[in-house]
Design an enzyme around this catalytic site. Sequence first.
Site, short mmCIF file in Angstrom:
data_model
loop_
_atom_site.label_atom_id
_atom_site.label_comp_id
_atom_site.label_asym_id
_atom_site.label_seq_id
_atom_site.Cartn_x
_atom_site.Cartn_y
_atom_site.Cartn_z
CG ASN A 89 -1.72 1.24 1.41
OD1 ASN A 89 -1.77 2.07 0.50
ND2 ASN A 89 -2.36 1.40 2.55
CD GLU A 125 -3.21 -2.27 7.39
OE1 GLU A 125 -2.21 -2.60 6.76
OE2 GLU A 125 -3.73 -1.14 7.32
CB SER A 137 5.54 -1.77 11.99
OG SER A 137 5.16 -0.44 12.29
CD GLU A 163 -2.71 5.45 6.85
OE1 GLU A 163 -2.75 5.45 5.60
OE2 GLU A 163 -1.77 4.95 7.50
N GLY A 180 2.89 2.34 10.86
CA GLY A 180 3.87 3.43 10.72
C GLY A 180 4.64 3.75 11.98
CE LYS A 238 0.00 3.15 4.82
NZ LYS A 238 0.09 3.24 6.28
N GLY A 285 5.16 1.41 4.59
CA GLY A 285 6.48 2.02 4.40
C GLY A 285 7.48 1.14 3.66
CG HIS A 296 -5.70 1.98 5.33
ND1 HIS A 296 -5.24 2.91 6.23
CD2 HIS A 296 -4.71 1.07 5.15
CE1 HIS A 296 -4.00 2.56 6.58
NE2 HIS A 296 -3.65 1.46 5.93
P1 13P Z 1 3.24 0.49 7.62
O1 13P Z 1 3.75 -0.80 7.01
O2 13P Z 1 3.97 1.69 7.12
O3 13P Z 1 3.18 0.39 9.12
O4 13P Z 1 1.74 0.68 7.12
C1 13P Z 1 0.85 -0.39 7.23
C2 13P Z 1 -0.38 -0.06 6.48
O5 13P Z 1 -1.14 0.80 6.87
C3 13P Z 1 -0.63 -0.78 5.23
O6 13P Z 1 -1.92 -0.55 4.77
#
Ligand code: 13P
Length: 250
Positions: A9, A168, A214, A101, A174, A11, A236, A99
């Site tokens: 992802n 998640e 993460s 976010e 993150g 983002k 990330g 998601h």
């Molecule tokens: P990270 O791997 O950056 O923690 O993000 C996870 C995520 O939200 C994937 O959708």
Amino acid sequence: MRKPIIAGNWKENMTHTDAISLVQTLSYELQEKDYDRAEVVVCPPFTALRAVQLILENDHIPIALGAQNLFWEDEGAYTGEISGKFLKALHCDYVIIGHSERRKYFNETDETVNKRIEAAFRNDLKPIVCVGETDEEREAGSTEEVIGRQLRDGLAGHDISKMVIAYEPVWAIGTGKAATPEDANDTIGFIRRTIGEISDAKVADGVRIQYGGSVSAGNIAQLMGQSEIDGALVGGASLDAKSFAMIVRY
Ligand code: 13P
């Protein structure tokens, strides 16, 4: 029996030109046997989908394309929105829905998740539906209550066998602080049992459930070593071709 699915992802990262070099580098890193072991998906921002689609198709790279969101109406006076119809026209296979976010910054709810899933199916897209608890919810001991509600309300009325679920935990996204493999496995086991109640045992047994939060080249093997974890939704670490390739090859 459940083929692992590793999805990146991206983002709100990667202009379409950055996306081109990332997917090209990734295709050099990955080999045929990697694709046999795991299904690989990348989810660029909308503005990079066309560029990534053309590279994947022209170079016959077996990475599936996914989007990060979709609107529930197929077309009309909805300024700024992108529909499943448009995503399918770009040969997307997957779309991330709900998601954390989007729930946090764009007020998405289990009700809108449900409408987006319907729109995804109408356009022959496979939803990757995200669920997970916040730090406060975890501290309050309400993880199962929260995720149970996200599943029952978010997925109601839909064919769960055609989805991928991503667990998640919000506190792990993150932060560099992934859930322990055992904790992730326990919660994903709970998700599978809940799906068994909403749907049936066969669907629960067949549905792929990813862990996200993460995920890195350093922790993927332990996560994938757990019986209930069928893949990863990577943020990330998916922005670096070498790291993402190492995760695919866990
Ligand atoms: P990270 O791997 O950056 O923690 O993000 C996870 C995520 O939200 C994937 O959708």
